[in-house]
Structure formats: structure tokens, C-alpha cells
Design a protein around this motif. Sequence first.
Motif, PDB file in Angstrom:
ATOM      1  N   GLY A   1       0.816  -1.197   0.000  1.00  0.00           N
ATOM      2  CA  GLY A   1       0.000   0.000   0.000  1.00  0.00           C
ATOM      3  C   GLY A   1       0.856   1.256   0.000  1.00  0.00           C
ATOM      4  N   GLY A   2       0.187   2.390  -0.159  1.00  0.00           N
ATOM      5  CA  GLY A   2       0.910   3.651  -0.152  1.00  0.00           C
ATOM      6  C   GLY A   2       0.074   4.771  -0.724  1.00  0.00           C
ATOM      7  N   LEU A   3       0.749   5.861  -1.018  1.00  0.00           N
ATOM      8  CA  LEU A   3       0.104   7.045  -1.579  1.00  0.00           C
ATOM      9  C   LEU A   3       0.420   7.120  -3.072  1.00  0.00           C
ATOM     10  N   VAL A   4      -0.620   7.292  -3.876  1.00  0.00           N
ATOM     11  CA  VAL A   4      -0.430   7.362  -5.318  1.00  0.00           C
ATOM     12  C   VAL A   4      -1.392   8.404  -5.881  1.00  0.00           C
ATOM     13  N   GLN A   5      -1.018   9.005  -6.975  1.00  0.00           N
ATOM     14  CA  GLN A   5      -1.898   9.970  -7.627  1.00  0.00           C
ATOM     15  C   GLN A   5      -2.968   9.261  -8.442  1.00  0.00           C
ATOM     16  N   ALA A   6      -4.069   9.940  -8.647  1.00  0.00           N
ATOM     17  CA  ALA A   6      -5.143   9.394  -9.473  1.00  0.00           C
ATOM     18  C   ALA A   6      -4.592   8.999 -10.836  1.00  0.00           C
ATOM     19  N   GLY A   7      -5.031   7.842 -11.301  1.00  0.00           N
ATOM     20  CA  GLY A   7      -4.539   7.311 -12.559  1.00  0.00           C
ATOM     21  C   GLY A   7      -3.344   6.403 -12.409  1.00  0.00           C
ATOM     22  N   GLY A   8      -2.770   6.386 -11.221  1.00  0.00           N
ATOM     23  CA  GLY A   8      -1.586   5.568 -10.972  1.00  0.00           C
ATOM     24  C   GLY A   8      -1.915   4.129 -10.647  1.00  0.00           C
ATOM     25  N   SER A   9      -0.867   3.388 -10.300  1.00  0.00           N
ATOM     26  CA  SER A   9      -0.994   1.949 -10.035  1.00  0.00           C
ATOM     27  C   SER A   9      -0.277   1.570  -8.750  1.00  0.00           C
ATOM     28  N   LEU A  10      -0.758   0.509  -8.154  1.00  0.00           N
ATOM     29  CA  LEU A  10      -0.101  -0.127  -7.007  1.00  0.00           C
ATOM     30  C   LEU A  10      -0.303  -1.629  -7.127  1.00  0.00           C
ATOM     31  N   ARG A  11       0.624  -2.383  -6.556  1.00  0.00           N
ATOM     32  CA  ARG A  11       0.437  -3.822  -6.469  1.00  0.00           C
ATOM     33  C   ARG A  11       0.503  -4.236  -5.006  1.00  0.00           C
ATOM     34  N   LEU A  12      -0.579  -4.778  -4.524  1.00  0.00           N
ATOM     35  CA  LEU A  12      -0.633  -5.277  -3.157  1.00  0.00           C
ATOM     36  C   LEU A  12      -0.232  -6.747  -3.137  1.00  0.00           C
ATOM     37  N   SER A  13       0.418  -7.134  -2.051  1.00  0.00           N
ATOM     38  CA  SER A  13       0.805  -8.523  -1.842  1.00  0.00           C
ATOM     39  C   SER A  13       0.174  -9.042  -0.561  1.00  0.00           C
ATOM     40  N   CYS A  14      -0.156 -10.313  -0.576  1.00  0.00           N
ATOM     41  CA  CYS A  14      -0.683 -10.992   0.610  1.00  0.00           C
ATOM     42  C   CYS A  14       0.090 -12.287   0.760  1.00  0.00           C
ATOM     43  N   ALA A  15       1.017 -12.290   1.710  1.00  0.00           N
ATOM     44  CA  ALA A  15       1.859 -13.458   1.936  1.00  0.00           C
ATOM     45  C   ALA A  15       1.241 -14.332   3.017  1.00  0.00           C
ATOM     46  N   ALA A  16       1.061 -15.604   2.691  1.00  0.00           N
ATOM     47  CA  ALA A  16       0.441 -16.546   3.620  1.00  0.00           C
ATOM     48  C   ALA A  16       1.506 -17.427   4.261  1.00  0.00           C
ATOM     49  N   SER A  17       1.339 -17.700   5.527  1.00  0.00           N
ATOM     50  CA  SER A  17       2.218 -18.641   6.226  1.00  0.00           C
ATOM     51  C   SER A  17       1.374 -19.517   7.124  1.00  0.00           C
ATOM     52  N   GLY A  18       1.824 -20.746   7.300  1.00  0.00           N
ATOM     53  CA  GLY A  18       1.084 -21.670   8.149  1.00  0.00           C
ATOM     54  C   GLY A  18       0.052 -22.481   7.407  1.00  0.00           C
ATOM     55  N   PHE A  19      -0.138 -22.175   6.143  1.00  0.00           N
ATOM     56  CA  PHE A  19      -1.040 -22.973   5.330  1.00  0.00           C
ATOM     57  C   PHE A  19      -0.696 -22.732   3.867  1.00  0.00           C
ATOM     58  N   THR A  20      -1.199 -23.590   3.027  1.00  0.00           N
ATOM     59  CA  THR A  20      -0.977 -23.461   1.592  1.00  0.00           C
ATOM     60  C   THR A  20      -2.178 -22.784   0.966  1.00  0.00           C
ATOM     61  N   PHE A  21      -1.958 -21.610   0.397  1.00  0.00           N
ATOM     62  CA  PHE A  21      -3.112 -20.839  -0.029  1.00  0.00           C
ATOM     63  C   PHE A  21      -3.858 -21.515  -1.167  1.00  0.00           C
TER      64      PHE A  21
ATOM     65  N   ASP B   1       1.004 -16.636  -6.683  1.00  0.00           N
ATOM     66  CA  ASP B   1       2.287 -17.309  -6.936  1.00  0.00           C
ATOM     67  C   ASP B   1       2.383 -18.455  -5.950  1.00  0.00           C
ATOM     68  N   ASN B   2       2.210 -19.656  -6.453  1.00  0.00           N
ATOM     69  CA  ASN B   2       2.191 -20.829  -5.585  1.00  0.00           C
ATOM     70  C   ASN B   2       3.531 -21.022  -4.880  1.00  0.00           C
ATOM     71  N   ALA B   3       4.612 -20.767  -5.591  1.00  0.00           N
ATOM     72  CA  ALA B   3       5.946 -20.976  -5.009  1.00  0.00           C
ATOM     73  C   ALA B   3       6.187 -20.034  -3.837  1.00  0.00           C
ATOM     74  N   LYS B   4       5.631 -18.835  -3.912  1.00  0.00           N
ATOM     75  CA  LYS B   4       5.822 -17.855  -2.843  1.00  0.00           C
ATOM     76  C   LYS B   4       4.657 -17.850  -1.859  1.00  0.00           C
ATOM     77  N   ASN B   5       3.639 -18.655  -2.134  1.00  0.00           N
ATOM     78  CA  ASN B   5       2.454 -18.681  -1.269  1.00  0.00           C
ATOM     79  C   ASN B   5       1.906 -17.271  -1.067  1.00  0.00           C
ATOM     80  N   THR B   6       1.830 -16.543  -2.138  1.00  0.00           N
ATOM     81  CA  THR B   6       1.456 -15.131  -2.095  1.00  0.00           C
ATOM     82  C   THR B   6       0.404 -14.832  -3.157  1.00  0.00           C
ATOM     83  N   VAL B   7      -0.555 -14.013  -2.770  1.00  0.00           N
ATOM     84  CA  VAL B   7      -1.575 -13.523  -3.693  1.00  0.00           C
ATOM     85  C   VAL B   7      -1.341 -12.033  -3.903  1.00  0.00           C
ATOM     86  N   TYR B   8      -1.548 -11.594  -5.129  1.00  0.00           N
ATOM     87  CA  TYR B   8      -1.314 -10.200  -5.488  1.00  0.00           C
ATOM     88  C   TYR B   8      -2.607  -9.550  -5.967  1.00  0.00           C
TER      89      TYR B   8
END
Length: 125
Positions: free
Chosen positions: A8-28, A72-79
Motif C-alpha cells: 500500500g501507499g500514496l499514489v496519484q489518481a490514474g496511478g498503479s499499485l500492487r498489493l501482496s498478501c503473503a500466507a504462512s502456516g497454510f498453503t493458499f 504465486d504458488n511458489a511464494k504462497n502469495t496472492v497479489y
Amino acid sequence: VQLVESGGGLVQAGGSLRLSCAASGFTFDDYAIAWFRQAPGKEREGVSYIRRKYGMTYYADFVKGRFTISGDNAKNTVYLQMNSLSPEDTAVYYCAAGSPHYSGSYFDAPRYDYWGQGTQVTVSS
């Protein structure tokens, strides 16, 4: 079991961001994963859903064509890739993991057993 959002963060209108959700303790891949958001003074709303194992995704109407969910299954992360952001997208974004067998809506909160702490997205005009 833990979900940790970042990106997350601050971005101007029209801009882009990529959020990550890293899971641990289970296989997403064994879970349904969703992104929700909550703006100040508003109720939490579902943004996007993924059942990566089966290549299944779903989007709320207000983000279709702008946001893309992936995993990304290898990283157990959803974007969540967010493009063409507007000030109306300003909110705390949460990822959640829950039962893939729930029969209700993709964005029913009772489906989700695990929640991250959230990451703030602020879009300036």
C-alpha cells in the motif's frame, strides 16, 4: 496461520499499485482467497476473489477492468494489481483466506477464517 499484506501507499489518481498478501502456516492453494477494502465511514466491501488452484477469479463490478488478482504458488502469495486508481479507491485493503467449499457469495465474511492486518491505499486527486 498468518496473512501479511504489503504494497500500500500514496499514489496519484490514474496511478498503479500492487498489493501482496503473503500466507504462512497454510498453503493458499487449498483456500479461497479474497481482497476486501474498507474506507473511512463505510462498510467493508469485497474487491476480488481467487481460487488459484482452479484458475478461478471474480471481481466486484467497480474494479473490473482495472484490478487483477493473481497468485504465486511458489511464494504462497496472492497479489492485487491495481491500475487506473481513483480517489474512490482510497481504503484499507485486507486479504482473507477461507473455505473453498462455502456455498454463499464470494464476499460473504463468514466464509473467511483468517484475515490480514490491512494495508492503507491512498489515492490523491
